[in-house]
Design a protein around this motif. Sequence first.
Motif, mmCIF file in Angstrom:
data_model
loop_
_atom_site.group_PDB
_atom_site.id
_atom_site.type_symbol
_atom_site.label_atom_id
_atom_site.label_comp_id
_atom_site.label_asym_id
_atom_site.label_seq_id
_atom_site.Cartn_x
_atom_site.Cartn_y
_atom_site.Cartn_z
ATOM 1 N N TYR A 115 0.746 -0.976 -0.362
ATOM 2 C CA TYR A 115 0.401 0.005 0.156
ATOM 3 C C TYR A 115 1.232 0.879 -0.114
ATOM 4 C CZ TYR A 115 -3.948 3.568 0.977
ATOM 5 O OH TYR A 115 -4.945 4.185 0.905
ATOM 6 N N GLN A 116 0.162 2.081 -0.558
ATOM 7 C CA GLN A 116 1.671 3.419 -1.275
ATOM 8 C C GLN A 116 0.698 4.518 -1.219
ATOM 9 O OE1 GLN A 116 4.817 3.303 -4.360
ATOM 10 N NE2 GLN A 116 3.631 5.025 -4.697
ATOM 11 N N VAL A 117 1.569 5.492 -0.149
ATOM 12 C CA VAL A 117 0.496 6.729 -0.174
ATOM 13 C C VAL A 117 1.716 7.841 -0.864
ATOM 14 C CG1 VAL A 117 -0.661 6.385 1.712
ATOM 15 C CG2 VAL A 117 1.518 7.116 1.976
ATOM 16 N N THR A 118 1.073 8.431 -1.210
ATOM 17 C CA THR A 118 1.949 10.081 -2.076
ATOM 18 C C THR A 118 1.192 10.532 -1.533
ATOM 19 O OG1 THR A 118 2.742 8.880 -4.098
ATOM 20 C CG2 THR A 118 2.568 11.342 -3.547
ATOM 21 N N ILE A 119 1.752 12.064 -0.079
ATOM 22 C CA ILE A 119 1.250 12.923 0.289
ATOM 23 C C ILE A 119 1.866 13.902 -0.298
ATOM 24 C CG2 ILE A 119 1.643 14.030 2.215
ATOM 25 C CD1 ILE A 119 0.441 11.508 2.799
ATOM 26 N N ASP A 120 1.315 15.187 -0.389
ATOM 27 C CA ASP A 120 1.390 16.855 -0.929
ATOM 28 C C ASP A 120 1.747 17.425 0.177
ATOM 29 O OD1 ASP A 120 2.075 18.509 -2.249
ATOM 30 O OD2 ASP A 120 0.135 19.013 -3.592
ATOM 31 N N LEU A 121 2.921 17.215 0.589
ATOM 32 C CA LEU A 121 3.600 18.255 1.881
ATOM 33 C C LEU A 121 3.287 19.545 1.534
ATOM 34 C CD1 LEU A 121 6.691 16.631 2.733
ATOM 35 C CD2 LEU A 121 4.977 15.776 3.816
ATOM 36 N N SER A 122 2.777 20.050 0.750
ATOM 37 C CA SER A 122 2.310 22.230 0.484
ATOM 38 C C SER A 122 0.566 21.824 0.725
ATOM 39 C CB SER A 122 2.758 22.242 -0.378
ATOM 40 O OG SER A 122 1.920 21.746 -1.888
ATOM 41 N N GLN A 123 0.136 21.174 0.941
ATOM 42 C CA GLN A 123 -1.056 21.243 0.928
ATOM 43 C C GLN A 123 -1.371 21.441 2.929
ATOM 44 O OE1 GLN A 123 -3.895 20.811 -0.985
ATOM 45 N NE2 GLN A 123 -2.416 21.586 -2.504
ATOM 46 N N PRO A 124 -2.385 22.377 2.771
ATOM 47 C CA PRO A 124 -2.408 22.832 4.023
ATOM 48 C C PRO A 124 -2.655 21.843 5.693
ATOM 49 C CG PRO A 124 -4.597 23.834 2.519
ATOM 50 C CD PRO A 124 -3.059 22.905 2.480
ATOM 51 N N GLN A 125 -3.399 20.675 4.675
ATOM 52 C CA GLN A 125 -3.646 19.487 5.812
ATOM 53 C C GLN A 125 -2.106 19.163 6.628
ATOM 54 O OE1 GLN A 125 -5.358 16.870 3.145
ATOM 55 N NE2 GLN A 125 -4.462 15.473 4.810
ATOM 56 N N GLN A 148 0.753 21.498 7.585
ATOM 57 C CA GLN A 148 1.232 22.904 7.529
ATOM 58 C C GLN A 148 2.163 22.064 8.883
ATOM 59 O OE1 GLN A 148 -1.477 25.675 7.066
ATOM 60 N NE2 GLN A 148 -0.624 26.361 4.885
ATOM 61 N N VAL A 149 2.577 22.829 9.437
ATOM 62 C CA VAL A 149 3.323 23.138 11.041
ATOM 63 C C VAL A 149 3.497 24.435 11.653
ATOM 64 C CG1 VAL A 149 4.133 20.335 10.725
ATOM 65 C CG2 VAL A 149 6.146 22.993 10.297
ATOM 66 N N LYS A 150 3.522 24.584 12.532
ATOM 67 C CA LYS A 150 3.719 25.491 13.982
ATOM 68 C C LYS A 150 4.807 25.854 13.503
ATOM 69 C CE LYS A 150 3.541 26.997 18.516
ATOM 70 N NZ LYS A 150 2.893 28.372 17.886
ATOM 71 N N GLY A 151 4.378 27.758 13.084
ATOM 72 C CA GLY A 151 6.391 28.516 12.925
ATOM 73 C C GLY A 151 6.041 29.210 14.406
ATOM 74 N N GLN A 152 7.275 30.407 13.459
ATOM 75 C CA GLN A 152 7.638 31.436 14.772
ATOM 76 C C GLN A 152 6.086 31.877 14.899
ATOM 77 O OE1 GLN A 152 11.284 33.276 13.741
ATOM 78 N NE2 GLN A 152 12.528 31.741 14.811
ATOM 79 N N SER A 153 5.367 32.710 13.913
ATOM 80 C CA SER A 153 4.501 33.603 14.222
ATOM 81 C C SER A 153 3.079 32.554 13.529
ATOM 82 C CB SER A 153 4.550 34.668 13.415
ATOM 83 O OG SER A 153 4.874 34.270 12.003
ATOM 84 N N ASP A 154 3.063 32.119 12.181
ATOM 85 C CA ASP A 154 2.303 31.680 10.914
ATOM 86 C C ASP A 154 2.550 29.982 11.008
ATOM 87 O OD1 ASP A 154 0.791 34.626 11.317
ATOM 88 O OD2 ASP A 154 2.457 34.917 10.166
ATOM 89 N N PRO A 155 0.986 29.626 10.533
ATOM 90 C CA PRO A 155 1.751 28.525 10.038
ATOM 91 C C PRO A 155 2.619 28.014 8.539
ATOM 92 C CG PRO A 155 -0.185 28.152 10.676
ATOM 93 C CD PRO A 155 0.361 29.887 10.609
ATOM 94 N N LEU A 156 2.794 27.165 8.945
ATOM 95 C CA LEU A 156 4.524 26.529 7.077
ATOM 96 C C LEU A 156 4.126 25.190 6.722
ATOM 97 C CD1 LEU A 156 7.126 28.206 9.105
ATOM 98 C CD2 LEU A 156 5.610 29.794 7.850
ATOM 99 N N SER A 157 3.912 25.219 5.326
ATOM 100 C CA SER A 157 4.575 24.174 5.168
ATOM 101 C C SER A 157 6.127 23.768 5.571
ATOM 102 C CB SER A 157 4.205 24.452 3.102
ATOM 103 O OG SER A 157 5.200 25.121 2.980
ATOM 104 N N LEU A 158 5.908 22.044 4.751
ATOM 105 C CA LEU A 158 7.407 21.800 5.452
ATOM 106 C C LEU A 158 8.408 22.511 4.609
ATOM 107 C CD1 LEU A 158 6.745 20.151 7.636
ATOM 108 C CD2 LEU A 158 7.491 18.064 5.857
#
Length: 313
Positions: free
Chosen positions: A253-263, A265-275
């Motif tokens: 089973y293979q998944v391809t994750i688009d890390l630029s998508q909002p779901q 995103q991770v915590k940045g210094q001020s705003d949510p950031l993509s990887l």
Amino acid sequence: MKKAHIWLPVVLVAQLLILGAIVGKRERIMANGDVVYLKTMPVDPRDIFRGDYVVLDYELVYQARGLMQESKLSAEKVYLKLSTNQRDVANLVTVDHTAPKAGLFVRGFAPSIDYNNLPELRLGIEKYFVEQGAGKELEDIRGEAQSWQTPLEMRVALGNDGTPVIIGHRFSPIRTRTRFADLEDTLPQRDRSPQHLEFSIENNSLATLSVFDNKTHCGFTLVHAETLRPVSLNRDCSEAALERTELSAGATYQVTIDLSQPQWQVKGQSDPLSLAGVDGAWQGFRLLYRDQSGADDGEQIISARFFRRGGID
């Protein structure tokens, strides 16, 4: 000189008694201790003075370090309470500075605490010595970055005080591969952040494996590489329906994750950031799949560690 001659035999006898007590305790634990399996994420050094060995990073130690940091637990000795699934694989329940009054637990040591960094935590079974040449064979099966990897599961006996003793090993019935779809394996790391992470799960056993997921991959979670704590900010999977995929022996089973998508995103210094925008040396990540079958003893599957610039451990 005469006094030295008198005390030397006493010291030697005392050392032999201490060594005998240690060996005797290990033998008693191996013979009478509760037996569990601890999942690992090993690396492959070699000690030329002591023979071949494999260094073991235990999955539940990663989780325990995150809990210790979160709760600011400060103690030289800590106790990891465990539960086990139907394959006798141990899962972490709690971490505390006192031993549980009942149930399975393993004792660990946390020699120093600095809450600006992750706590140190060792179980005392981080080295697995094997016959000369066997360590390389184990690591060949375990695999390398961006290739198929099969985790070791260490067979461990637990003493009444939580002391662990390794008594053997087996390989996980599930193997995985982590790679970036944007980069070819043969190319060096590029000075840009790839977007698409491929994570493959292969059923390496004879039994059928069920995987629960959907088109937005709500069966998977982005976690911190060193604590396995969730880091995704915009996950909205509370009411998402997951579809069941049955994997027969050898199926993938293979998944391809688009890390630029909002779901993702991770915590940045001020705003949510993509990887692609995350900075900081600690920012390594893993993709985690947790069994969604509804069974209380379900296992989790963890990807190799990856970094924002396309590096994979």
